[in-house]
Design a protein around this motif. Structure first.
Motif, PDB file in Angstrom:
ATOM      1  N   GLU A   1       0.927  -0.881   0.248  1.00  0.00           N
ATOM      2  CA  GLU A   1       0.169   0.325  -0.204  1.00  0.00           C
ATOM      3  C   GLU A   1       0.879   1.042   0.155  1.00  0.00           C
ATOM      4  O   GLU A   1       0.860   2.167  -0.914  1.00  0.00           O
ATOM      5  CB  GLU A   1      -0.663  -0.324   1.249  1.00  0.00           C
ATOM      6  CG  GLU A   1      -2.290  -0.885   1.006  1.00  0.00           C
ATOM      7  CD  GLU A   1      -2.438  -1.234   1.903  1.00  0.00           C
ATOM      8  OE1 GLU A   1      -3.366  -2.425   2.705  1.00  0.00           O
ATOM      9  OE2 GLU A   1      -2.533  -0.021   3.188  1.00  0.00           O
ATOM     10  N   ALA A   2       2.211   1.280   1.032  1.00  0.00           N
ATOM     11  CA  ALA A   2       2.921   2.562   0.514  1.00  0.00           C
ATOM     12  C   ALA A   2       3.120   2.126  -0.676  1.00  0.00           C
ATOM     13  O   ALA A   2       3.591   4.124  -0.735  1.00  0.00           O
ATOM     14  CB  ALA A   2       4.215   2.146   1.539  1.00  0.00           C
ATOM     15  N   VAL A   3       3.601   1.556  -1.709  1.00  0.00           N
ATOM     16  CA  VAL A   3       4.468   1.444  -2.435  1.00  0.00           C
ATOM     17  C   VAL A   3       2.884   2.371  -3.282  1.00  0.00           C
ATOM     18  O   VAL A   3       4.007   3.344  -4.141  1.00  0.00           O
ATOM     19  CB  VAL A   3       4.814   0.317  -3.546  1.00  0.00           C
ATOM     20  CG1 VAL A   3       4.757   0.088  -4.739  1.00  0.00           C
ATOM     21  CG2 VAL A   3       6.049  -0.523  -1.954  1.00  0.00           C
ATOM     22  N   VAL A   4       2.057   1.916  -3.602  1.00  0.00           N
ATOM     23  CA  VAL A   4       1.377   2.973  -4.148  1.00  0.00           C
ATOM     24  C   VAL A   4       0.967   4.591  -4.051  1.00  0.00           C
ATOM     25  O   VAL A   4       0.942   4.527  -4.909  1.00  0.00           O
ATOM     26  CB  VAL A   4      -0.507   1.815  -4.629  1.00  0.00           C
ATOM     27  CG1 VAL A   4      -1.548   2.343  -4.756  1.00  0.00           C
ATOM     28  CG2 VAL A   4      -0.105   0.746  -4.862  1.00  0.00           C
ATOM     29  N   VAL A   5       1.021   4.273  -2.829  1.00  0.00           N
ATOM     30  CA  VAL A   5       0.802   5.801  -2.178  1.00  0.00           C
ATOM     31  C   VAL A   5       1.817   6.589  -2.282  1.00  0.00           C
ATOM     32  O   VAL A   5       1.938   7.543  -3.469  1.00  0.00           O
ATOM     33  CB  VAL A   5       0.230   5.780  -0.612  1.00  0.00           C
ATOM     34  CG1 VAL A   5       0.501   7.035  -0.372  1.00  0.00           C
ATOM     35  CG2 VAL A   5      -1.036   5.669  -0.853  1.00  0.00           C
ATOM     36  N   GLN A   6       2.925   5.698  -2.440  1.00  0.00           N
ATOM     37  CA  GLN A   6       4.547   6.686  -3.391  1.00  0.00           C
ATOM     38  C   GLN A   6       4.096   6.796  -3.992  1.00  0.00           C
ATOM     39  O   GLN A   6       4.294   8.681  -5.075  1.00  0.00           O
ATOM     40  CB  GLN A   6       5.087   6.108  -2.803  1.00  0.00           C
ATOM     41  CG  GLN A   6       6.833   6.454  -2.834  1.00  0.00           C
ATOM     42  CD  GLN A   6       7.775   5.583  -2.886  1.00  0.00           C
ATOM     43  OE1 GLN A   6       7.287   4.355  -3.148  1.00  0.00           O
ATOM     44  NE2 GLN A   6       9.020   6.094  -2.208  1.00  0.00           N
ATOM     45  N   SER A   7       3.589   5.771  -5.223  1.00  0.00           N
ATOM     46  CA  SER A   7       4.094   6.886  -6.875  1.00  0.00           C
ATOM     47  C   SER A   7       2.467   7.452  -6.573  1.00  0.00           C
ATOM     48  O   SER A   7       2.663   8.166  -8.431  1.00  0.00           O
ATOM     49  CB  SER A   7       3.432   5.135  -7.735  1.00  0.00           C
ATOM     50  OG  SER A   7       2.895   4.642  -7.571  1.00  0.00           O
ATOM     51  N   ASN A   8       1.336   7.378  -6.504  1.00  0.00           N
ATOM     52  CA  ASN A   8       0.267   8.431  -6.585  1.00  0.00           C
ATOM     53  C   ASN A   8       0.459   9.515  -6.202  1.00  0.00           C
ATOM     54  O   ASN A   8       0.261  10.828  -6.388  1.00  0.00           O
ATOM     55  CB  ASN A   8      -0.845   8.175  -5.975  1.00  0.00           C
ATOM     56  CG  ASN A   8      -1.321   6.667  -6.185  1.00  0.00           C
ATOM     57  OD1 ASN A   8      -1.791   5.797  -5.067  1.00  0.00           O
ATOM     58  ND2 ASN A   8      -1.376   6.597  -7.060  1.00  0.00           N
ATOM     59  N   LEU A   9       2.081   9.513  -4.711  1.00  0.00           N
ATOM     60  CA  LEU A   9       2.061  11.203  -4.887  1.00  0.00           C
ATOM     61  C   LEU A   9       2.732  11.385  -5.968  1.00  0.00           C
ATOM     62  O   LEU A   9       2.928  12.973  -5.516  1.00  0.00           O
ATOM     63  CB  LEU A   9       2.551  11.294  -3.518  1.00  0.00           C
ATOM     64  CG  LEU A   9       1.855  10.337  -2.022  1.00  0.00           C
ATOM     65  CD1 LEU A   9       2.188  10.712  -0.651  1.00  0.00           C
ATOM     66  CD2 LEU A   9       0.873  11.943  -1.718  1.00  0.00           C
TER      67      LEU A   9
END
Lengths: 522, 305, 335
Positions: free
Chosen positions: A378-386
């Motif tokens: 989840e953190a990885v997805v949020v990282q790329s979204n940000l």
């Protein structure tokens, strides 16, 4: 000569090994595979972890228990056959069932209830605050009037809250005589109860060979119906793929915590011998921003983040669909819940909000999460979204102990985490998420909003259900706009189960608030 | 040192000449060693592996076909194919690119650990051996304390206590590694100290520091370096073990041990995430061990004869 | 030096070192940047509960007072209570120790038998195929990462072939009677042969993985020492007297060549304990190594200090035993 001997010995060994084949699981035995690392104790006054709690529930009987009726948790009689509430709502009187016995054959008396509750308060362990804070109990609040009557004086908390807390593990009734016999250094039996039991529930804890297996057997003195499953074996298998394979091979009946990929495989490719059971989880997964840290002080930046996150990707790809979109602090089925999911990924809108707040080129932020495979993803997805809206983020994986230490002291900028529900009432969710004065999640993210705090407090006290529901709805709206949380989803829990298992759906409905092994059979 | 630059310079010059003269037979030795080297096929293979490893590390960004940390969840866990020879991991990252970029992390690990542990080891060993007596006694007992732990266990404890990151894992391993070099350096220092010419230099007023710096240190360096090449394989293994246990490099850093650990939950159906980075560790460590073995053989008088 | 005074000197040295070990472990556990209380109480606990627990654990005392508490506790044999299991650490350790001992013993036996055989064959058939093979085989042993090789073995022998179990000490429906805690020994004592064979089946992969890495150095030392012995005069004499090669090697040379192997076995013991940490993690082995890894990952500092101290003690005692044994055999070592 010697060589021949060695060869013969080897041959013998190989033959012997090949004959020791795994037997089939007996009909009256249930075998479950789990990573038992989280098991610390079976003491109802101490145990507070999700999975162990479900087992403690089946070892100890409470005054009341929560059943799932039409999808809602409903308090029903357990050791108490009836109860009444005083005019002012503060004093509760419980009348015990006749003939209920502990596993050792002793009759359950009101004095056992008094002892168990006072003990939990005096122990001051993890769950104690449910008694002392939520219900405002002190040791003197609990009194055994006679052998079958006990009174409890609360701070006037709503009836649903009181009964829910009494139905939680901490309300498990212990056999006073047995516990006192095993006291060492005035620990009120805590050391002994770690791996022994003294309850009146359907099962007893027979053996705990650490990092190998936990064995529960039926309580022959249980007041209710004898369960079909006489023995429950909980096998320690720390690796998700081992648990999954053991299930497929028929070595275990139930596999806990298989990977979402394995669960999706079970769901999508029907396979004759194994199936998947799912159930909305009693927890919420979120991303939180520290409202006292740099750019997050600006509510527009927080909103930008909420619009940047790709919720659907997280639900469908990371969780493989094992999650329900739920962007408020109230869990599905809880009092006051009404579907409200205002946020979907909108990069343009997020960029505009960032620019309005004065960060057209973004900023750099640290995202903290723990080692869980899912959280990391989840953190990885949020990282790329940000990154898409110009915010550069670094992921820092922390061990739980370290993460909570910093989180408690408002020391994190951004976190991906979850919140497990302590007792099934809207208040148990509104307080941590919206009321900073209880020093829980809102406070940890430095969202010191007096309006939200006041609304939470008002809803907690409101007796008129319609009014109470309206306050929650207003609070949700206000909180979604201004709060520091981007709610990712409410998880769907899943278990891989063998086909010949019956009643598992009823037994695990509402897990882990409700979990009743006696409903399972083969 | 700065007070008398000329004196220092001249000492250096004479000692350099002396240094070379003393080593005349050693140069012949080196020639002989190279000859032996060529005759040891395993050492040659080791040299080639390490050469390739360093080349890959040097040109990693050019060699890696994809971004090692770019995720594509829609293609997660894809099996090896022509486009992705090592397959994709659970975040849809190209495993080959991660393994290739990982070489840089491993080189970094070896390089920094070597420098820190040799520095500590040389200082402790030379000071202990040169001064002897109570200084030696204290420093060697401290060394013994560090040696009283199994290496990996102590490195794990340090790494966890410092909080697990790549940098801290490097520090943790260095804190364990230095004892090897301290003992070697001490032995050399004791040998040099008893040489008659050291007494002579002392008599003309050279300070302890200068003697240690220009006479003891040069003598200690070569055995230490030799030992280091033999231990490099172990160093990589230790770092990878820490990464595997979650006490070393943290995601998304493509450290090989951490990648193996990433693939563990997917071992049954998606073996490639685990298999390839593990092979990379195995081959690199094998290279260093073959090289170290070759060096050991060349230096072994029994075999030289 | 007399053997007696050598032993005394060595022992007093060990006491000093152990004291240093205690101090290092204390420092390590106190620089841990986390709040152990957070680990015990979990994420939902309110701050008052956190403060109460902190006081209960004595974490609000000054650091020196904590050191005194800690040393005092250890000398009374009290390693504190684990934050995770909330039991005395010593109870935990004693519960996990037998599994580690069992695995360590079987691995050492495996490594010595294989290492000595390979070394012997290499020396006797020097520079022939078997020599090269044994060299490559043993160098692979120290090069392949055990944690990876273990996973690959599980992939092959459990997932793909289904011949061997993936982990644990015995199968699910096996209920060994506990006498000593060593599963195989208990099974033999109690005549539970199904438990015994089941236990053997579970031991095969972990033993191979843990023992394999120790094989290399044993084989190397064995080869060198055997070559030395084979060049000794008495062996040449024996051969000259016309004794068959096989007899000379097995009766005369082997015994003498084995002496240096003793030391290397002692040295390998440290590597074995390190390896056990990884092997036990891979194979879900309920031993001390896995206990330490888990305590490090959860920052359970009493367990970390108890576990590492215990491991260091074991290691030191084995080294002491080896030194004394070696000194008894070879007086030159008593320096």
């Amino acid at each position: 000569m010697k060589k021949k001997g060695m060869g013969l010995a080897c041959l013998f060994l190989l033959v012997a090994i090949s004959f020791v084949a795994a037997g089939n699981i007996p009909k009256d035995t249930l075998v479950m595979a789990m990573n038992t690392e989280i098991f610390k104790t079976f003491d109802p006054g101490v145990c507070f972890e999700v999975e162990p709690s479900a087992f403690v529930k089946n070892i100890y009987a409470n005054l009341v228990t929560l059943n799932v009726v039409n999808g809602a948790f409903t308090p029903v009689a357990d050791l108490a056959e009836k109860w009444e509430q005083s005019q002012d709502g503060k004093v509760w009187t419980f009348y015990l069932r006749k003939g209920a016995k502990f596993a050792n054959g002793d009759t359950v008396k009101a004095s056992d209830v008094e002892y168990s509750y006072r003990r939990a308060i005096r122990l001051k362990k993890s769950p104690a605050w449910l008694f002392t804070d939520t219900l405002g109990l002190t040791e003197e609040s609990i009194k055994a009037v006679n052998d079958t009557t006990v009174t409890i004086t609360t701070n006037g908390a709503p009836a649903n809250v009181v009964l829910s807390v009494l139905a939680a593990n901490i309300g498990g009734v212990l056999c006073e005589k047995e516990v006192k016999a095993h006291e060492t250094n005035g620990d009120m039996g805590m050391a002994w109860l770690t791996d022994h039991s003294a309850g009146a529930g359907p099962y007893v804890l027979k053996e705990w060979k650490r990092k190998t297996q936990i064995v529960l057997t039926e309580n022959k003195n249980y007041y209710g119906n004898q369960p079909a499953i006489k023995t429950i074996l909980l096998r320690d298998m720390p690796e998700a793929s081992d648990r999954y394979l053991a299930l497929k091979k028929g070595d275990v009946d139930v596999a806990y915590q298989i990977t979402v990929e394995a669960a999706a495989e079970l769901r999508d490719k029907k396979d004759g011998s194994v199936s998947l059971f799912t159930n909305p989880g009693q927890s919420l997964e979120y991303v939180a921003m520290n409202a006292s840290w740099g750019p997050f002080k600006d509510v527009r930046v927080r909103q930008a983040v909420k619009y940047a996150i790709d919720y659907d990707a997280i639900i469908n790809k990371v969780r493989e669909g094992f999650a329900i979109k739920n962007q408020q602090f109230l869990a599905i089925g809880y009092f006051g819940y009404k579907e409200s999911n205002p946020f979907t990924r909108d990069v343009a809108k997020a960029k505009k909000l960032l620019a309005d707040a004065g960060y057209p080129n973004g900023f750099e932020v640290e995202i903290v999460t723990n080692e869980s495979e899912i959280r990391r993803a989840e953190a990885v997805v949020v990282q790329s979204n940000l990154a898409d809206i110009g915010i550069k983020s670094n992921i820092v994986i922390m061990q739980a102990a370290q993460m909570y230490d910093k989180y408690r002291n408002q020391g994190l900028q951004m976190i991906v985490a979850g919140w497990g529900i302590d007792y099934p009432d809207a208040d148990a969710l509104a307080k941590p998420f919206a009321d900073y004065t209880v020093k829980q999640l809102a406070w940890r993210n430095a969202w010191l909003d007096d309006k939200a705090a006041a609304m939470t407090a008002a809803a907690g006290k409101e007796i008129n259900e319609q009014k109470r529901a309206q306050i929650y709805r207003d609070l949700v709206k206000y909180w979604q706009d201004n709060g520091p949380f981007a709610m990712l989803y409410q998880p769907i829990d899943f278990w891989g189960i063998g086909k010949d298992l019956k009643g598992f759906d009823k037994a695990y409905e509402g897990y882990n608030v409700h979990c009743d092994f006696t409903l399972i059979s083969k | 040192m700065k007070k008398t630059p000329s004196a220092a310079g001249s000492t250096k010059e004479t000692s350099l000449k002396k240094f070379l003269n003393e080593r005349k037979p050693m140069l012949d030795d080196v020639k002989h060693s190279i000859y032996l080297w060529k005759k040891t096929p395993l050492a040659l293979i080791g040299t080639v592996i390490i050469g390739l490893f360093l080349l890959v590390a040097l040109f990693a960004p050019l060699l890696a076909p994809y971004d090692p940390i770019a995720t594509d969840l829609s293609r997660k866990l894809e099996a090896p194919s022509a486009a992705h020879p090592f397959g994709l991991d659970q975040f849809g990252r190209d495993v080959l690119s991660r393994v290739i970029m990982g070489t840089r992390i491993e080189v970094q690990i070896i390089f920094i650990i070597s420098i820190i542990s040799i520095a500590i080891g040389l200082i402790v060993g030379i000071v202990a051996g040169y001064f002897g007596g109570i200084v030696d006694e204290i420093l060697m007992r401290i060394t013994d304390i560090f040696l009283a732990f199994p290496r990996l266990v102590l490195a794990m404890a340090f790494a966890a206590a410092l909080r697990p990151t790549l940098a801290n894992a490097i520090v943790a391993i260095s804190l364990v590694e230095w004892t090897v070099y301290a003992r070697l350096a001490r032995a050399e220092a004791i040998k040099v100290r008893s040489q008659p010419y050291i007494e002579a230099i002392k008599a003309i007023g050279a300070s302890d520091f200068k003697i240690m710096m220009f006479h003891v240190l040069p003598m200690s360096i070569s055995p230490v370096i030799v030992q280091l090449t033999m231990r490099m394989g172990t160093i990589i293994l230790t770092a990878a073990s820490l990464g595997f246990l979650g006490l070393g490099a943290q995601p998304p850093l493509p450290e090989w041990g951490a990648i193996v650990s990433d693939g563990r939950s997917y071992l049954m159906n998606n073996w490639w995430i685990t298999a390839f980075p593990g092979m990379a560790i195995a081959i690199t460590v094998l290279g260093f061990n073959l090289l170290g073995d070759g060096i050991r053989d060349i230096l072994d008088p029994r075999i030289r004869r | 030096m007399e053997l007696g005074s050598f032993i005394i000197k060595r022992l007093s040295l060990m006491v000093l070192v152990i004291f240093g070990v205690l101090i290092i472990v204390f420092i390590v556990t106190r620089i841990i940047p986390a709040d152990p209380v957070g680990a015990i109480l979990g994420g939902n606990a309110p701050p008052e509960a956190v403060d109460a627990m902190r006081h209960q654990l004595g974490l609000d005392k000054p650091i020196f007072a904590q050191l005194v508490d800690y040393l005092g506790g250890i000398f009374r044999g009290n390693l504190g209570n684990s934050l995770v299991s909330s039991r005395p650490v010593i109870t935990d350790i004693l519960e996990y120790l037998p599994a580690t001992i069992e695995l360590a013993i079987s691995s050492i036996i495996f490594a010595v038998v294989l290492g000595v055989t390979l070394g012997l064959l290499s020396a006797v058939f020097r520079n022939r195929f078997i020599d090269h093979f044994s060299r490559v085989f043993s160098i692979l042993g120290i090069s392949l990462p055990g944690f990876w090789l273990g996973l690959i073995m599980i992939l092959i022998f459990y997932y793909k072939l289904g011949w061997l179990p993936s982990g644990g000490q015995y199968d699910m429906f096996v209920f060994p009677t506990r006498t000593t805690g060593l599963v195989l020994l208990d099974a033999m004592i109690n005549g539970e042969w199904n438990v015994f064979f089941n236990g053997i089946k579970h031991l095969i992969l972990p033993t191979f993985i843990l023992g394999y890495s120790s094989t290399a150095s044993i084989a190397r030392i064995m080869r060198a020492s055997m070559l030395d012995v084979l060049h000794q005069n008495y062996i040449r004499t024996a051969r000259a007297k016309g004794l068959p090669k096989k007899v000379v090697i097995l009766r005369h040379a082997l015994k003498n060549a084995l002496i240096p192997v003793i030391t290397i076995v002692g040295l390998e013991f440290g590597g074995l304990l390190s390896g056990a940490v990884l092997t036990e993690t891979i194979f879900s082995w309920p031993g001390l190594g896995r206990y330490i890894v888990n305590s490090l990952l959860t920052l359970d500092y009493p367990a970390i200090s108890g576990g590492t101290i215990f491991i260091a003690l074991m290691y030191s005692v084995v080294n002491l035993a080896v030194d004394i044994l070696y000194a008894a055999v070879d007086p030159r070592m008593r320096a």
